[in-house]
Design an enzyme around this catalytic site. Structure first.
Site: not given
Ligand code: 3HC
Length: 306
Positions: A176, A214, A143, A164
């Site tokens: 990335e 990040n 990260s 990434h």
């Molecule tokens: N695997 C498969 N399908 C998934 C999933 C997973 N892990 N997570 C979500 N889904 C799909 C499923 O179809 C799910 O439906 P279901 O719950 O009936 O199975 C559907 O997406 C909807 O999911 P949720 O009801 O949990 O909620 P959301 O519609 O809010 O989607 C999310 C979830 C995609 C995680 C959304 O909230 C999101 O985009 N959040 C922001 C995430 C983000 O910013 N990530 C980056 C973080 S920074 C990083 O990673 C960098 C590191 O270096 C720190």
């Protein structure tokens, strides 16, 4: 440094010399490693997932299966049998191993997604450098750690880059792709093409702290935490504000819990160590929660209790 100057060119000129990545070793069966393994296997790559013991690997495969079930529930809503077939087909592309060296011997790419500790990553790649064939590319999913520092433990600086991914990997479209000053153009192009083969959208990054996402995410998270600590807004209100005011899918506190407070803290600590005058102060609250083992969703409690 050529890949930084013509990022949008067609890849055809160097494609013949690129490594076409088919066989992938992913080191680390945590949330990110399993997500990457799932996406790679779903897109027809042969994946070996490596971790230190069989227990972790069994859990990792279960996690992949669980995530695939969520995918097929939508994709094959009317054809559950085809969905089950799809899951089995993807899982056939995944094998597991506790022997990283043997896995690397037959890999086009070794990608690590292990603990954010420079020395541990360096030791790992130093050993794998001996085991892997000359053509094998190495990449880190760190990260925040400099890719150059990790690569410095190997003799394949030209075949080392960063990939990434974002959590949850099956859902987040971005990768990335990070080139160091010594990453060859062919390696960089191969990593870009691999990201596209995974169905992701790659962006080209320099090996600078936090790359793009990040670097921009961290000050935002830190300011959100400090805003709350100063009593200028409740966690709930700040989360609602960023979701409804800016259309973010999660507010900053929800995102911290989702990613893991330990990961967030490791990025903050790294930044504080690098910059004598960082653009933010340390957060007592974040430090306290991490010290108490309250790391977010993975431990059941972080900023919020589930
Ligand atoms: N695997 C498969 N399908 C998934 C999933 C997973 N892990 N997570 C979500 N889904 C799909 C499923 O179809 C799910 O439906 P279901 O719950 O009936 O199975 C559907 O997406 C909807 O999911 P949720 O009801 O949990 O909620 P959301 O519609 O809010 O989607 C999310 C979830 C995609 C995680 C959304 O909230 C999101 O985009 N959040 C922001 C995430 C983000 O910013 N990530 C980056 C973080 S920074 C990083 O990673 C960098 C590191 O270096 C720190």
């Amino acid at each position: 440094m050529a890949f930084f100057t013509h990022q949008r060119r067609s890849f055809s000129s160097s494609a013949l010399r690129n490594v076409v990545i088919k066989q992938v070793t992913i080191i680390g069966g945590g949330q990110m490693g399993t997500g990457i393994a799932q996406v790679a296997a779903s897109t027809g790559h042969t994946v070996t997932l490596v971790d230190t013991n069989d227990d972790i690997l069994k859990k990792a495969v279960k996690r992949i299966e669980g995530s695939l079930k969520r995918v097929v529930k939508k994709k094959y809503a009317d054809k559950p049998e085809a969905g089950e077939e799809y899951i089995q087909k993807v899982l056939q592309n995944v094998s597991t191993s506790t022997d990283a060296g043997s896995a690397a011997q037959v890999s086009d790419l070794v990608l690590e997604s292990i603990v954010e500790n420079l020395k541990i990553k360096q030791d790992l790649f130093c050993q794998l450098d001996e085991a892997a064939p000359a053509h094998t590319l190495f990449a880190s999913n760190t990260s925040f750690l400099p890719i150059s520092d990790i690569a410095s433990a190997t003799n394949r600086l030209d075949r080392f880059g960063g990939l990434h991914f974002f959590n949850p990997v099956p859902m987040m479209k971005l990768v990335e792709v990070i080139g160091t000053p010594t990453t060859s153009q062919e390696t960089f192009d191969s990593l870009l093409n691999f990201s596209k083969a995974l169905g992701k959208t790659p962006v080209c990054c320099k090996d600078t702290p936090g790359f793009i996402v990040n670097r921009l995410l961290l000050p935002y998270i830190k300011d959100s935490v400090l805003l709350h600590e100063r009593g200028h807004g409740s966690k709930e209100d700040i989360d609602i504000a960023m979701k409804l005011g800016l259309g973010h899918p999660m507010g900053p506190f929800e995102l911290c819990d989702y990613v893991g407070l330990d990961i967030m803290k490791s990025m903050v600590d790294r930044w504080l160590a690098m910059e004598p005058k960082p653009p933010f102060a340390e957060s007592e609250n974040l430090n306290k929660l991490v010290a108490e083992g309250k790391l977010g969703i993975k431990t059941g409690e972080g900023f919020y209790k589930k």
